[in-house]
Design a protein around this motif. Structure first.
Motif, PDB file in Angstrom:
ATOM      1  N   ALA A  80       0.859  -1.234  -0.011  1.00 40.70           N
ATOM      2  CA  ALA A  80      -0.034  -0.223   0.088  1.00 40.70           C
ATOM      3  C   ALA A  80       0.740   1.337   0.091  1.00 40.70           C
ATOM      4  CB  ALA A  80      -1.085   0.074   1.152  1.00 40.70           C
ATOM      5  N   ARG A  81       2.151   1.244   0.864  1.00 35.48           N
ATOM      6  CA  ARG A  81       2.941   2.392   0.824  1.00 35.48           C
ATOM      7  C   ARG A  81       3.423   2.691  -0.508  1.00 35.48           C
ATOM      8  NH1 ARG A  81       6.278   2.461   6.357  1.00 35.48           N
ATOM      9  NH2 ARG A  81       6.781   4.427   5.300  1.00 35.48           N
ATOM     10  N   GLU A  82       3.850   1.535  -1.097  1.00 39.22           N
ATOM     11  CA  GLU A  82       4.668   1.798  -2.234  1.00 39.22           C
ATOM     12  C   GLU A  82       3.530   2.331  -3.624  1.00 39.22           C
ATOM     13  OE1 GLU A  82       8.311   1.609  -4.527  1.00 39.22           O
ATOM     14  OE2 GLU A  82       7.663   1.756  -2.172  1.00 39.22           O
ATOM     15  N   GLU A  84       1.447   4.453  -3.124  1.00 39.52           N
ATOM     16  CA  GLU A  84       1.234   5.898  -3.030  1.00 39.52           C
ATOM     17  C   GLU A  84       2.317   6.601  -4.014  1.00 39.52           C
ATOM     18  OE1 GLU A  84      -0.060   7.452   1.040  1.00 39.52           O
ATOM     19  OE2 GLU A  84       1.544   6.053   1.347  1.00 39.52           O
ATOM     20  N   ARG A  85       3.409   5.937  -4.193  1.00 41.44           N
ATOM     21  CA  ARG A  85       4.536   6.506  -5.114  1.00 41.44           C
ATOM     22  C   ARG A  85       4.330   6.237  -6.521  1.00 41.44           C
ATOM     23  NH1 ARG A  85       7.433   3.746  -0.606  1.00 41.44           N
ATOM     24  NH2 ARG A  85       7.844   5.123   0.945  1.00 41.44           N
ATOM     25  N   LYS A 104      -6.527   1.178  -0.663  1.00 36.15           N
ATOM     26  CA  LYS A 104      -7.592   2.139  -1.008  1.00 36.15           C
ATOM     27  C   LYS A 104      -7.545   3.236   0.100  1.00 36.15           C
ATOM     28  CE  LYS A 104     -11.028   3.988  -3.065  1.00 36.15           C
ATOM     29  NZ  LYS A 104     -10.731   4.713  -4.516  1.00 36.15           N
ATOM     30  N   LEU A 106      -5.057   4.302   1.605  1.00 31.14           N
ATOM     31  CA  LEU A 106      -3.845   5.324   1.401  1.00 31.14           C
ATOM     32  C   LEU A 106      -3.823   5.793  -0.018  1.00 31.14           C
ATOM     33  CD1 LEU A 106      -0.878   3.118   3.122  1.00 31.14           C
ATOM     34  CD2 LEU A 106      -2.027   5.201   4.078  1.00 31.14           C
ATOM     35  N   ASN A 107      -4.568   5.512  -0.842  1.00 32.92           N
ATOM     36  CA  ASN A 107      -4.699   5.793  -2.419  1.00 32.92           C
ATOM     37  C   ASN A 107      -6.196   6.060  -2.756  1.00 32.92           C
ATOM     38  OD1 ASN A 107      -1.915   5.104  -3.446  1.00 32.92           O
ATOM     39  ND2 ASN A 107      -2.413   3.493  -2.239  1.00 32.92           N
ATOM     40  N   LYS A 110      -7.224   6.642  -6.175  1.00 34.66           N
ATOM     41  CA  LYS A 110      -7.018   5.555  -7.407  1.00 34.66           C
ATOM     42  C   LYS A 110      -8.148   4.288  -7.227  1.00 34.66           C
ATOM     43  CE  LYS A 110      -2.081   6.525  -7.271  1.00 34.66           C
ATOM     44  NZ  LYS A 110      -0.707   5.979  -6.927  1.00 34.66           N
ATOM     45  N   ARG A 326      -7.671   5.739   8.059  1.00 37.75           N
ATOM     46  CA  ARG A 326      -6.443   6.376   7.511  1.00 37.75           C
ATOM     47  C   ARG A 326      -5.603   7.001   8.477  1.00 37.75           C
ATOM     48  NH1 ARG A 326      -8.762   9.814   3.992  1.00 37.75           N
ATOM     49  NH2 ARG A 326      -9.432   7.885   2.628  1.00 37.75           N
ATOM     50  N   GLU A 330      -1.882   6.244   9.367  1.00 39.51           N
ATOM     51  CA  GLU A 330      -0.798   7.332   9.207  1.00 39.51           C
ATOM     52  C   GLU A 330      -0.019   7.523  10.480  1.00 39.51           C
ATOM     53  OE1 GLU A 330      -3.370  10.518   7.607  1.00 39.51           O
ATOM     54  OE2 GLU A 330      -2.843   9.795   5.435  1.00 39.51           O
TER      55      GLU A 330
END
Length: 348
Positions: A80-82, A84-85, A104, A106-107, A110, A326, A330
């Motif tokens: 999930a973290r990746e 985001e980039r 979802k 974290l993004n 999208k 979230r 976070e």
């Protein structure tokens, strides 16, 4: 471990479809099976370009997914973290449902697709948001540390999330004498050994893959393979972790094997872990036992292709709930790790 395909001559391999991609999995996918899989692989690669999509695959996915169509592989939160980039419009989560929800969270802008909505998790299913509210009423003021292997609704009732890799860091960061650590009882008991100064209040949730391992399994392996390195996931019972040489998240397991390079190793976790590490480390002998996750194995090349063709099944999380969940994720991300684990990109 299967060596299927490893003895193929180069001319023979070159007659197969997508030969360069097949070379990545030839030790685990028999040559006779590859022509049936290759059309789905080829279609997925084309659909990813068409949809501006990426496939995120958990470490427990089968090699034919992990090493052929996945753009990013790793443990649940690392995926999930990746994501985001990445400059992508669509994420296909080759894993289980809570992972798609976390992606979802974290993004939120999208589109996140789940190839099979039946790919659940016994651990995530072991607790509900109502259960968390009842625990908070019973233990007022005690922070709730929730494993990421939970639903968004449960995360929304929590103070902070954690992974199997950073749980001890998260607990220490709170600076309190007592926490509610849910829902994995064994993870909490194993973390208790790392943070003895903090009392862990637990919930009786277990992973159906890891709870089946016993110290007798470890003893049998050591008797059969003297000197073998035993690596256990912290979702295993504490007595299994105690009998092992190292314990860590799936990403930490991979790092340990590639850095320490034991000649023989057994991974006390889901079966596909060993297969996936072995592709890049053919000189290391992986001994099984292992246990299969029936939920992870619901994901296939065929339903990944179908997800991209039909743009189903889209994951949505109600915005108010999503915002609270979230925040818990976070808060975890804000905790400085003592050990950093980065997911490995996979060329497609």
């Amino acid at each position: 471990m299967s060596q299927a395909g490893s003895a193929l001559s180069e001319p023979t391999r070159r007659t197969l479809p997508l030969p360069d991609i097949y070379a990545r999995v030839s030790r685990h996918v028999p040559a006779i099976e590859w022509p049936a899989l290759a059309p789905d692989v080829e279609a997925i690669l084309a659909l990813k370009r068409e949809r501006n999509a990426v496939v995120l695959a958990h470490n427990y996915q089968a090699p034919e997914i992990f090493h052929t169509v996945a753009d990013i592989v790793g443990d649940s939160l690392a995926l999930a973290r990746e994501a985001e980039r990445i400059d992508a419009d669509v994420i296909v989560l080759a894993g289980v449902h809570f992972m798609a929800e976390t992606a979802k969270l974290l993004n939120p802008k999208k589109t996140v697709l789940m190839p099979d909505m039946g790919a659940g998790c016994s651990l995530a299913d072991s607790i509900t948001a109502a259960d968390v509210r009842a625990l908070k009423a019973k233990y007022p003021g005690v922070p709730v540390v929730t494993y990421v292997n939970t639903s968004a609704a449960v995360k929304a009732e929590s103070d902070v999330c954690c992974t199997s890799g950073n749980a001890a860091d998260v607990v220490r960061s709170l600076g309190v004498p007592r926490v509610l650590m849910i829902p994995d009882e064994f993870l909490a008991r194993n973390v208790q050994q790392q943070v003895p100064e903090v009392e862990m209040l637990t919930w009786a949730g277990h992973c159906e893959v890891h709870e089946r391992f016993t110290p007798a399994d470890i003893a049998d392996v050591r008797d059969s393979y003297p000197g073998i390195t035993v690596i256990a996931h912290p979702e295993c019972p504490p007595e299994v972790v105690e009998a092992s040489d190292f314990s860590g998240s799936t990403a930490m397991m991979m790092n340990y094997v590639t850095e320490k390079r034991p000649s023989q190793v057994v991974l006390v976790t889901e079966c596909s872990m060993a297969d996936n590490i072995a592709v890049a480390n053919p000189d290391i002998e992986f001994i099984k036992p292992c246990n299969m996750c029936p939920h992870m194995k619901r994901i296939s090349l065929r339903n990944i292709r179908h997800a991209l063709e039909t743009m189903t099944h889209e994951i949505t999380v109600e915005e108010g709930l999503a915002e609270r969940a979230r925040q818990a994720v976070e808060r975890m991300l804000a905790v400085k790790p003592t050990q950093t684990v980065t997911p490995k990109p996979v060329a497609a």
